[in-house]
Design a protein around this motif. Structure first.
Motif, PDB file in Angstrom:
ATOM      1  N   ALA A 117       0.815  -1.226   0.000  1.00 45.92           N
ATOM      2  CA  ALA A 117       0.000   0.000   0.000  1.00 45.92           C
ATOM      3  C   ALA A 117       0.849   1.277   0.000  1.00 45.92           C
ATOM      4  CB  ALA A 117      -0.985  -0.016   1.164  1.00 45.92           C
ATOM      5  N   PRO A 118       1.860   1.406   0.871  1.00 45.78           N
ATOM      6  CA  PRO A 118       2.673   2.636   0.830  1.00 45.78           C
ATOM      7  C   PRO A 118       3.469   2.764  -0.476  1.00 45.78           C
ATOM      8  CG  PRO A 118       3.071   1.395   2.860  1.00 45.78           C
ATOM      9  CD  PRO A 118       2.224   0.540   1.975  1.00 45.78           C
ATOM     10  N   ARG A 119       3.878   1.658  -1.050  1.00 45.69           N
ATOM     11  CA  ARG A 119       4.638   1.684  -2.313  1.00 45.69           C
ATOM     12  C   ARG A 119       3.772   2.232  -3.445  1.00 45.69           C
ATOM     13  NH1 ARG A 119       6.270  -4.577  -1.609  1.00 45.69           N
ATOM     14  NH2 ARG A 119       7.423  -4.345   0.328  1.00 45.69           N
ATOM     15  N   LEU A 120       2.532   1.767  -3.509  1.00 46.02           N
ATOM     16  CA  LEU A 120       1.621   2.250  -4.548  1.00 46.02           C
ATOM     17  C   LEU A 120       1.385   3.748  -4.405  1.00 46.02           C
ATOM     18  CD1 LEU A 120      -0.802  -0.775  -4.366  1.00 46.02           C
ATOM     19  CD2 LEU A 120       0.406  -0.071  -6.445  1.00 46.02           C
ATOM     20  N   GLN A 121       1.225   4.212  -3.179  1.00 49.18           N
ATOM     21  CA  GLN A 121       1.010   5.647  -2.949  1.00 49.18           C
ATOM     22  C   GLN A 121       2.239   6.456  -3.363  1.00 49.18           C
ATOM     23  OE1 GLN A 121      -1.784   7.232  -2.234  1.00 49.18           O
ATOM     24  NE2 GLN A 121      -0.812   9.239  -2.188  1.00 49.18           N
ATOM     25  N   ARG A 122       3.430   5.953  -3.024  1.00 49.54           N
ATOM     26  CA  ARG A 122       4.668   6.670  -3.405  1.00 49.54           C
ATOM     27  C   ARG A 122       4.812   6.756  -4.925  1.00 49.54           C
ATOM     28  NH1 ARG A 122       6.939   3.940   1.080  1.00 49.54           N
ATOM     29  NH2 ARG A 122       7.779   2.291  -0.261  1.00 49.54           N
ATOM     30  N   VAL A 123       4.526   5.643  -5.622  1.00 48.00           N
ATOM     31  CA  VAL A 123       4.624   5.637  -7.092  1.00 48.00           C
ATOM     32  C   VAL A 123       3.593   6.599  -7.671  1.00 48.00           C
ATOM     33  CG1 VAL A 123       4.244   4.203  -9.146  1.00 48.00           C
ATOM     34  CG2 VAL A 123       5.683   3.365  -7.283  1.00 48.00           C
ATOM     35  N   TRP A 124       2.397   6.616  -7.133  1.00 47.79           N
ATOM     36  CA  TRP A 124       1.354   7.545  -7.572  1.00 47.79           C
ATOM     37  C   TRP A 124       1.840   8.981  -7.408  1.00 47.79           C
ATOM     38  CZ3 TRP A 124      -2.629   8.950 -10.218  1.00 47.79           C
ATOM     39  CH2 TRP A 124      -3.513   9.945  -9.790  1.00 47.79           C
ATOM     40  N   GLU A 125       2.367   9.324  -6.258  1.00 48.13           N
ATOM     41  CA  GLU A 125       2.826  10.696  -6.007  1.00 48.13           C
ATOM     42  C   GLU A 125       3.984  11.076  -6.923  1.00 48.13           C
ATOM     43  OE1 GLU A 125       3.650  10.708  -1.788  1.00 48.13           O
ATOM     44  OE2 GLU A 125       1.505  10.654  -1.284  1.00 48.13           O
ATOM     45  N   ARG A 126       4.858  10.133  -7.202  1.00 46.01           N
ATOM     46  CA  ARG A 126       6.045  10.414  -8.019  1.00 46.01           C
ATOM     47  C   ARG A 126       5.712  10.555  -9.507  1.00 46.01           C
ATOM     48  NH1 ARG A 126      11.332   6.420  -8.295  1.00 46.01           N
ATOM     49  NH2 ARG A 126      12.352   7.461 -10.030  1.00 46.01           N
ATOM     50  N   GLN A 156      -4.199   6.730   0.955  1.00 48.29           N
ATOM     51  CA  GLN A 156      -4.191   6.555  -0.494  1.00 48.29           C
ATOM     52  C   GLN A 156      -5.059   7.622  -1.156  1.00 48.29           C
ATOM     53  OE1 GLN A 156      -5.325   2.405  -0.979  1.00 48.29           O
ATOM     54  NE2 GLN A 156      -3.178   1.798  -0.957  1.00 48.29           N
ATOM     55  N   THR A 157      -4.452   8.317  -2.103  1.00 48.38           N
ATOM     56  CA  THR A 157      -5.152   9.391  -2.804  1.00 48.38           C
ATOM     57  C   THR A 157      -5.419   9.043  -4.272  1.00 48.38           C
ATOM     58  OG1 THR A 157      -3.055  10.489  -3.316  1.00 48.38           O
ATOM     59  CG2 THR A 157      -4.198  11.166  -1.282  1.00 48.38           C
ATOM     60  N   PHE A 158      -4.940   7.901  -4.727  1.00 52.86           N
ATOM     61  CA  PHE A 158      -5.203   7.502  -6.115  1.00 52.86           C
ATOM     62  C   PHE A 158      -6.606   6.899  -6.197  1.00 52.86           C
ATOM     63  CE2 PHE A 158      -2.613   4.175  -4.080  1.00 52.86           C
ATOM     64  CZ  PHE A 158      -3.405   3.042  -4.238  1.00 52.86           C
ATOM     65  N   PRO A 159      -7.178   6.837  -7.398  1.00 50.28           N
ATOM     66  CA  PRO A 159      -8.541   6.316  -7.560  1.00 50.28           C
ATOM     67  C   PRO A 159      -8.655   4.876  -7.046  1.00 50.28           C
ATOM     68  CG  PRO A 159      -7.760   7.300  -9.616  1.00 50.28           C
ATOM     69  CD  PRO A 159      -6.597   7.268  -8.678  1.00 50.28           C
ATOM     70  N   ASN A 160      -9.636   4.666  -6.198  1.00 44.12           N
ATOM     71  CA  ASN A 160      -9.879   3.365  -5.600  1.00 44.12           C
ATOM     72  C   ASN A 160     -11.369   3.074  -5.636  1.00 44.12           C
ATOM     73  OD1 ASN A 160      -8.231   1.326  -4.155  1.00 44.12           O
ATOM     74  ND2 ASN A 160      -7.169   3.138  -3.346  1.00 44.12           N
TER      75      ASN A 160
END
Length: 192
Positions: free
Chosen positions: A98-107, A136-140
């Motif tokens: 979960a934190p990895r997906l958020q970091r990739v989204w932000e980057r 998480q701020t990406f579409p879910n």
């Protein structure tokens, strides 16, 4: 008086009937390939499940979002998609990634990359808590009917797919997705 030990002589073993030898040979012939297949299987990466979809167009889907509205994947043509299938009960793998997906989204979000979380086989309340817990701020959204996960051929959670700008699936990862794996795919697709 001397007592001589009794010597027992064994009778020569009776030759095995042909049917017994044949049964042993058949059993060996059947066992060896299975043992070989198992030995080969133990050398394989269990996360590397082949997907017949890699190299093919990604399924088009509409995902009702937790934040409201509906994400229409067809409207994202021209963008790179990371489609992640997850569930709140998927511990520890979904919690690790979960934190990895958020970091990739932000980057990468300002570079034409969209991370999409597809929640499956879950209840809404714990799913929303999971999203809140990890910020998480990406579409879910929740795949309530299971149609999206079926169309992607998902075996379980988590599974992550990379879809290129043309809408073709170029990568699949089973298990907690490594950040490096996502970044390598994105950099290649972005031409870096």
């Amino acid at each position: 008086m001397r007592i001589e030990p009794e010597v027992l002589s064994e009778a020569p073993a009776a030759p095995q009937p042909r049917s017994t030898r044949r049964a042993v040979a058949v059993a060996l012939l059947m066992t060896l390939p299975v043992a070989g297949l198992l030995a080969f299987g133990f050398t394989r990466n269990p996360r590397a499940l082949p997907s017949p979809l890699v190299g093919r167009p990604a399924p088009v889907f509409k995902l009702p979002l937790f934040a409201g509205g509906v994400l229409d994947a067809a409207s994202l043509r021209g963008k790179i998609l990371i489609v992640n299938f997850w569930a709140s009960w998927c511990y520890p793998a979904c919690y690790e990634e979960a934190p990895r997906l958020q970091r990739v989204w932000e980057r990468f979000r300002n570079q034409g990359v969209v991370v999409i979380g597809v929640n499956i086989q879950d209840q809404e309340r714990p799913a929303r808590e999971f999203i809140r817990q990890f910020g998480q701020t990406f579409p879910n959204g929740m795949d309530r009917t299971g149609r999206i996960s079926i169309d992607f051929g998902v075996y379980g959670v988590p599974e992550t797919f990379i879809v290129d700008q043309e809408g073709v699936i170029v990568g699949k990862h089973v298990g907690a997705v490594p950040e490096e794996w996502m970044v390598e795919h994105l950099q290649r697709l972005l031409g870096r």
